[in-house]
Design a protein around this motif. Structure first.
Motif, short mmCIF file in Angstrom:
data_model
loop_
_atom_site.label_atom_id
_atom_site.label_comp_id
_atom_site.label_asym_id
_atom_site.label_seq_id
_atom_site.Cartn_x
_atom_site.Cartn_y
_atom_site.Cartn_z
N ALA A 248 0.82 -1.20 0.00
CA ALA A 248 0.00 0.00 0.00
C ALA A 248 0.86 1.26 0.00
O ALA A 248 0.56 2.25 -0.69
CB ALA A 248 -0.94 -0.01 1.20
N ARG A 249 1.93 1.22 0.76
CA ARG A 249 2.80 2.41 0.86
C ARG A 249 3.51 2.69 -0.46
O ARG A 249 3.58 3.85 -0.91
CB ARG A 249 3.84 2.19 1.95
N ASP A 250 4.00 1.66 -1.13
CA ASP A 250 4.83 1.87 -2.32
C ASP A 250 4.04 1.92 -3.61
O ASP A 250 4.51 2.53 -4.60
CB ASP A 250 5.88 0.75 -2.42
N PHE A 251 2.84 1.31 -3.63
CA PHE A 251 2.12 1.20 -4.89
C PHE A 251 0.66 1.64 -4.83
O PHE A 251 0.01 1.79 -5.86
CB PHE A 251 2.17 -0.25 -5.42
N GLY A 252 0.12 1.83 -3.64
CA GLY A 252 -1.29 2.16 -3.51
C GLY A 252 -1.64 3.50 -4.17
O GLY A 252 -0.89 4.47 -4.12
N VAL A 253 -2.80 3.53 -4.81
CA VAL A 253 -3.31 4.73 -5.47
C VAL A 253 -4.77 4.91 -5.08
O VAL A 253 -5.61 4.08 -5.42
CB VAL A 253 -3.18 4.64 -7.01
N GLU A 254 -5.04 5.96 -4.32
CA GLU A 254 -6.42 6.28 -3.91
C GLU A 254 -7.09 5.08 -3.26
O GLU A 254 -8.25 4.75 -3.56
CB GLU A 254 -7.23 6.79 -5.10
N GLY A 255 -6.37 4.44 -2.37
CA GLY A 255 -6.95 3.33 -1.62
C GLY A 255 -7.06 2.02 -2.37
O GLY A 255 -7.67 1.07 -1.87
N ARG A 256 -6.46 1.93 -3.55
CA ARG A 256 -6.50 0.70 -4.34
C ARG A 256 -5.08 0.19 -4.57
O ARG A 256 -4.13 0.97 -4.68
CB ARG A 256 -7.17 0.93 -5.70
N LEU A 257 -4.94 -1.13 -4.65
CA LEU A 257 -3.65 -1.75 -4.91
C LEU A 257 -3.61 -2.29 -6.34
O LEU A 257 -4.44 -3.14 -6.70
CB LEU A 257 -3.40 -2.91 -3.93
N PRO A 258 -2.69 -1.79 -7.17
CA PRO A 258 -2.61 -2.29 -8.55
C PRO A 258 -1.85 -3.61 -8.61
O PRO A 258 -0.91 -3.85 -7.83
CB PRO A 258 -1.83 -1.19 -9.27
N ALA A 259 -2.26 -4.47 -9.53
CA ALA A 259 -1.54 -5.73 -9.80
C ALA A 259 -1.31 -5.81 -11.30
O ALA A 259 -2.26 -5.93 -12.08
CB ALA A 259 -2.34 -6.94 -9.32
N THR A 260 -0.06 -5.69 -11.70
CA THR A 260 0.30 -5.66 -13.12
C THR A 260 0.52 -7.07 -13.66
O THR A 260 1.14 -7.91 -13.00
CB THR A 260 1.59 -4.84 -13.32
N TRP A 261 0.01 -7.30 -14.87
CA TRP A 261 0.24 -8.55 -15.59
C TRP A 261 0.84 -8.18 -16.94
O TRP A 261 0.22 -7.46 -17.72
CB TRP A 261 -1.05 -9.33 -15.80
N GLU A 262 2.05 -8.65 -17.20
CA GLU A 262 2.66 -8.45 -18.51
C GLU A 262 2.23 -9.62 -19.41
O GLU A 262 2.70 -10.75 -19.25
CB GLU A 262 4.19 -8.41 -18.41
N VAL A 263 1.34 -9.34 -20.32
CA VAL A 263 0.77 -10.38 -21.17
C VAL A 263 1.59 -10.49 -22.46
O VAL A 263 1.83 -9.50 -23.14
CB VAL A 263 -0.70 -10.07 -21.53
N VAL A 264 2.04 -11.69 -22.74
CA VAL A 264 2.83 -11.97 -23.94
C VAL A 264 1.98 -12.78 -24.91
O VAL A 264 1.41 -13.82 -24.54
CB VAL A 264 4.11 -12.75 -23.59
N TYR A 265 1.86 -12.28 -26.15
CA TYR A 265 1.12 -12.97 -27.20
C TYR A 265 2.11 -13.51 -28.24
O TYR A 265 3.10 -12.84 -28.56
CB TYR A 265 0.16 -12.02 -27.92
N GLY A 266 1.84 -14.68 -28.75
CA GLY A 266 2.71 -15.23 -29.78
C GLY A 266 1.96 -16.14 -30.73
O GLY A 266 0.95 -16.74 -30.36
N HIS A 267 2.43 -16.18 -31.96
CA HIS A 267 1.94 -17.21 -32.88
C HIS A 267 3.02 -17.52 -33.90
O HIS A 267 3.93 -16.71 -34.15
CB HIS A 267 0.62 -16.79 -33.57
#
Length: 290
Positions: A248-267
């Motif tokens: 919460a201290r390092d990443f919280g924004v307006e009372g919300r906690l972000p969770a990043t997903w780096e999505v990789v697409y391939g074909h």
């Protein structure tokens, strides 16, 4: 390419986690469903009418419904290594047109050589101990001219959670699974003998009111720490509170906690050429999907 040292996967633990999550997956798989839909939407760009289609790491079989509508004349199959997931996927479709779903490992597919025209996989490859082995297996079951389309996750995935744990334990433990770089995945495609590989990525972010909500979603879809080098013992309540505070201290924004997903697409496509030589000593159980 395989993971090393503390980032080797405990496959038995992975299977156990997904077995537990079979009944809760649909409720918690918001991110996974969005990624899957974006991947399947890319089939709009592909002009092909496959006769045999397989979903590798099919989970509860949601993609099989989409593929059934898209390719109405195709025979559909699925593979997942958690029997509880397989049982749910087998209920998809109509009585006379249910997919044939088998239990198996992506790194040792129980499928016949050159038996499919299209193979897809969403949010499953990160659970492979050897991406090279998995890609060679996919290459083996696809016919010349066949298409391999997939998604997985890159190293920035859950970076906030990883950083919060590191703040508390000084980086001494491994609490979040490892993810491979997009360029390494593309190189593995080439090594497996695929042609014209295309790779790209994007970042998707979910937000939560607290750390408990994030962990509940992760466990609900079967995402648990399955690293063989994970920290022994449970992370106790006091330390989890400390992790939540750091998050919460390092990443919280307006009372919300972000969770990043780096999505990789391939074909990539299967050329009309023999696959690269497989190392000696590897025995693959094979059975026709029919």
């Amino acid at each position: 390419m395989s993971r090393s040292d503390s980032f080797d996967l405990d496959k038995a633990r992975v299977r156990e986690a997904f077995a537990r999550a079979a009944s809760t997956y649909e409720e918690h798989a918001v991110l996974q469903r969005e990624v899957q839909e974006r991947m399947l939407g890319r089939l709009d760009w592909v002009r092909m009418q496959p006769e045999q289609v397989v979903d590798l790491g099919c989970g509860i079989g949601e993609a099989l419904d989409h593929l059934s509508r898209r390719y109405r004349k195709a025979r559909l199959a699925g593979v997942d290594f958690a029997p509880e997931m397989v049982a749910r996927a087998r209920r998809r479709g109509r009585w006379l047109r249910r997919p044939q779903v088998v239990c198996g490992d992506l790194e040792a597919l129980p499928l016949a050589e050159q038996s499919f025209d299209l193979a897809v996989s969403s949010s499953a490859l990160q659970w492979c101990a050897s991406l090279d082995q998995a890609f060679m297996e996919v290459r083996r079951i696809l016919r010349p001219g066949g298409l391999w389309m997939f998604t997985t996750f890159g190293p920035d995935t859950l970076r906030e959670l990883r950083a919060a744990f590191a703040t508390v334990d000084g980086g001494a433990g491994t609490h979040v699974n490892a993810f491979m770089d997009m360029h390494d995945i593309g190189d593995a495609l080439v090594r497996a003998g695929f042609a014209d590989p295309v790779m790209d990525q994007e970042a998707l972010t979910l937000t939560y009111p607290d750390l408990t909500g994030l962990i509940r979603d992760l466990r609900g879809v079967g995402v648990r720490n399955a690293l063989s080098g994970r920290s022994p013992g449970l992370f106790g309540p006091r330390r989890l509170v400390a992790v939540a505070e750091a998050y919460a201290r390092d990443f919280g924004v307006e009372g919300r906690l972000p969770a990043t997903w780096e999505v990789v697409y391939g074909h990539a496509w299967v050329p009309d050429a023999p696959p690269p030589s497989r190392p000696a000593g590897r025995v693959i159980p094979v059975q026709p999907i029919r």
